[in-house]
Design a protein around this motif. Structure first.
Motif, PDB file in Angstrom:
ATOM      1  N   LYS A   1     -47.810 -14.312 -11.823  1.00  0.00           N
ATOM      2  CA  LYS A   1     -48.305 -15.266 -12.829  1.00  0.00           C
ATOM      3  C   LYS A   1     -49.600 -15.984 -12.437  1.00  0.00           C
ATOM      4  O   LYS A   1     -50.394 -16.343 -13.302  1.00  0.00           O
ATOM      5  CB  LYS A   1     -47.227 -16.338 -13.063  1.00  0.00           C
ATOM      6  CG  LYS A   1     -46.094 -15.839 -13.911  1.00  0.00           C
ATOM      7  CD  LYS A   1     -44.818 -16.597 -13.638  1.00  0.00           C
ATOM      8  CE  LYS A   1     -44.115 -15.995 -12.460  1.00  0.00           C
ATOM      9  NZ  LYS A   1     -42.682 -16.037 -12.465  1.00  0.00           N
TER      10      LYS A   1
ATOM     11  N   GLY B   1     -35.747 -18.386 -16.109  1.00  0.00           N
ATOM     12  CA  GLY B   1     -34.379 -17.872 -16.012  1.00  0.00           C
ATOM     13  C   GLY B   1     -33.553 -18.603 -14.969  1.00  0.00           C
ATOM     14  O   GLY B   1     -32.368 -18.883 -15.176  1.00  0.00           O
ATOM     15  N   THR B   2     -34.187 -18.928 -13.835  1.00  0.00           N
ATOM     16  CA  THR B   2     -33.458 -19.578 -12.737  1.00  0.00           C
ATOM     17  C   THR B   2     -32.852 -20.902 -13.188  1.00  0.00           C
ATOM     18  O   THR B   2     -31.655 -21.148 -13.001  1.00  0.00           O
ATOM     19  CB  THR B   2     -34.428 -19.824 -11.546  1.00  0.00           C
ATOM     20  OG1 THR B   2     -34.933 -18.553 -11.138  1.00  0.00           O
ATOM     21  CG2 THR B   2     -33.745 -20.508 -10.392  1.00  0.00           C
TER      22      THR B   2
ATOM     23  N   PHE C   1     -33.363 -13.933  -9.223  1.00  0.00           N
ATOM     24  CA  PHE C   1     -34.078 -14.559 -10.342  1.00  0.00           C
ATOM     25  C   PHE C   1     -35.168 -15.511  -9.856  1.00  0.00           C
ATOM     26  O   PHE C   1     -36.206 -15.648 -10.491  1.00  0.00           O
ATOM     27  CB  PHE C   1     -33.125 -15.396 -11.215  1.00  0.00           C
ATOM     28  CG  PHE C   1     -31.964 -14.640 -11.795  1.00  0.00           C
ATOM     29  CD1 PHE C   1     -32.030 -13.285 -12.052  1.00  0.00           C
ATOM     30  CD2 PHE C   1     -30.781 -15.312 -12.116  1.00  0.00           C
ATOM     31  CE1 PHE C   1     -30.947 -12.606 -12.609  1.00  0.00           C
ATOM     32  CE2 PHE C   1     -29.701 -14.648 -12.668  1.00  0.00           C
ATOM     33  CZ  PHE C   1     -29.782 -13.294 -12.907  1.00  0.00           C
TER      34      PHE C   1
ATOM     35  N   GLU D   1     -38.079 -17.655  -7.740  1.00  0.00           N
ATOM     36  CA  GLU D   1     -39.343 -17.367  -7.054  1.00  0.00           C
ATOM     37  C   GLU D   1     -39.112 -17.390  -5.548  1.00  0.00           C
ATOM     38  O   GLU D   1     -38.127 -17.968  -5.074  1.00  0.00           O
ATOM     39  CB  GLU D   1     -40.374 -18.442  -7.420  1.00  0.00           C
ATOM     40  CG  GLU D   1     -40.761 -18.480  -8.873  1.00  0.00           C
ATOM     41  CD  GLU D   1     -41.370 -17.179  -9.345  1.00  0.00           C
ATOM     42  OE1 GLU D   1     -42.455 -16.828  -8.898  1.00  0.00           O
ATOM     43  OE2 GLU D   1     -40.730 -16.496 -10.169  1.00  0.00           O
TER      44      GLU D   1
ATOM     45  N   ASP E   1     -39.534 -22.941  -9.576  1.00  0.00           N
ATOM     46  CA  ASP E   1     -38.587 -22.885 -10.698  1.00  0.00           C
ATOM     47  C   ASP E   1     -38.087 -24.286 -11.054  1.00  0.00           C
ATOM     48  O   ASP E   1     -38.215 -24.725 -12.187  1.00  0.00           O
ATOM     49  CB  ASP E   1     -37.376 -22.007 -10.321  1.00  0.00           C
ATOM     50  CG  ASP E   1     -37.757 -20.567 -10.056  1.00  0.00           C
ATOM     51  OD1 ASP E   1     -38.170 -19.891 -11.008  1.00  0.00           O
ATOM     52  OD2 ASP E   1     -37.648 -20.119  -8.894  1.00  0.00           O
TER      53      ASP E   1
HETATM   54  N1  HSE Z   1     -38.362 -17.174 -11.190  1.00  0.00           N
HETATM   55  C1  HSE Z   1     -38.650 -16.711 -12.514  1.00  0.00           C
HETATM   56  C2  HSE Z   1     -37.542 -17.137 -13.449  1.00  0.00           C
HETATM   57  C3  HSE Z   1     -38.779 -15.213 -12.465  1.00  0.00           C
HETATM   58  O1  HSE Z   1     -36.498 -17.562 -12.959  1.00  0.00           O
HETATM   59  O2  HSE Z   1     -37.706 -17.081 -14.657  1.00  0.00           O
HETATM   60  C4  HSE Z   1     -39.382 -14.608 -13.679  1.00  0.00           C
HETATM   61  O3  HSE Z   1     -40.662 -15.072 -13.944  1.00  0.00           O
END
Ligand code: HSE
Length: 345
Positions: free
Chosen positions: A129, A184-185, A211, A213, A219
């Motif tokens: 990103k 998502g996390t 999920f 980073e 996150d």
């Molecule tokens: N760490 C990010 C999340 C991964 O949890 O959404 C996907 O970009």
């Protein structure tokens, strides 16, 4: 035959490699596309380059077993230890798959990887990103100047087409607002905390599922969602929003008591990212919001993300799907590769 160099061989790089292995024949039959990994360069696992192609099955098996590429079998054409920049410049790859860890503040080394690749006339696809959030205009101009493509579908909602869907299927609309659950996390953690887990237990689960980073601060403090709303604003709404322009609060201040209290009232906390364009003024934020359980976004649970596009012609269109995951993010890179091959957006 597209020749790929993978910078980074962690969860996402391996996810793509597995897909290439499993889908090789089907992809060729269905689309005509053929891809070959010629190089893998990972700061920790080591680096291998074979102009004739790497045996992906062996590379995956060895990394799973030993954690490095050191035991990848020697062969006549095999070259080891190229760093990421040497891999970009000195290999016969025509496309760089950039899946390294990025410094969240500087976007490096991924930004320099892009610049080096574009200057060398190579396409780049990434789920990283930093470069898109921090340097979208500069890098897209650079890619255009060098006549190469830059794909980054997986930067927002992994393999759920949160960028291509508005850019292609919703073309012709003015999109005045984009909002949604983009991490998502934290969405997974909020669900598990509602189910009784502590903050630490929920975070550990999200990390174990691949999920989070590399540094999960991104996150839980909302920085990851902030990156994504900036990417959506600048690519889909054509703004020039900067990361620092976005007010940002994560979920670290939410206590189990807050979550329990919301539940008792038929409500749920969600980390909402939003950007709105009104009379030429762009405002964006990331913050936890307490929503009624019946609200459509409150029903989006776990690693599933959702994003709504408020369009002047089509009305409000919402897309939901996984926001993270090994295969899902690996797949997002494949979308970019296939569309480079087809010469589609
Ligand atoms: N760490 C990010 C999340 C991964 O949890 O959404 C996907 O970009």
């Amino acid at each position: 035959m597209q020749k790929l160099a993978l910078l980074g061989f962690g969860t996402v790089g391996q996810g793509l490699a597995e897909i290439l292995l499993q889908k090789k024949d089907a992809l060729k039959a269905e689309t005509g596309w053929e891809g070959k990994v010629v190089a893998i360069s990972d700061m920790i696992k080591g680096s291998i380059y074979d102009p004739e192609g790497i045996d992906i099955e062996k590379a995956l098996a060895i990394v799973k077993k030993t954690g490095t590429l050191d035991d990848y079998p020697e062969s006549e054409g095999l070259i080891r230890d190229l760093d990421s920049f040497e891999t970009i410049e000195q290999t016969n790859a025509d496309t760089i798959v950039e899946v390294t860890f990025t410094d969240v503040k500087t976007g490096q080394p991924a930004i320099d990887h892009c610049k080096t690749a574009f200057a060398a006339g190579k396409h780049v696809v990434m789920s990283n990103k930093g470069p898109v959030a921090l340097a979208y205009k500069e890098l897209s101009q650079l890619a255009n100047q060098h006549g190469v493509r830059w794909g980054f579908e997986g930067t927002v909602m992994s393999g759920t087409p949160a960028l291509r869907m508005p850019l292609t299927a919703l073309a012709g609309n003015d999109i005045n607002e984009i909002s949604g659950i983009l991490n998502g996390t934290t969405n997974y953690m909020l669900l598990r905390m509602e189910e009784g887990l502590s903050y630490e237990e929920a975070l550990t689960e999200a990390q174990n599922k691949g999920f989070a980073e590399a540094d999960p601060t991104s996150d839980v403090e909302g920085y990851d969602a902030r990156y994504k709303i900036v990417i959506l604003a600048n690519t889909v709404m054509n703004t020039t929003l900067k990361v620092d322009d976005v007010a940002c609060d994560g979920i670290t201040q939410l206590t189990p008591y807050d979550i329990k209290k919301a539940k008792a009232q038929g409500k749920r906390w969600k980390l909402i990212a939003r950007v709105r364009k009104e009379h030429g003024v762009v405002k964006a934020s990331v913050q936890p919001e307490m929503m009624d359980e019946t609200h459509p976004l409150a029903q989006v649970q776990g690693v599933i993300n959702a994003v709504s596009f408020e369009c002047d012609l089509a009305g409000t269109i919402t897309l939901s799907g996984p926001g993270a995951g090994r295969t899902e993010t690996g797949y997002s890179l494949l979308i970019d590769l296939l569309n480079i091959y087809r010469n589609h957006l």
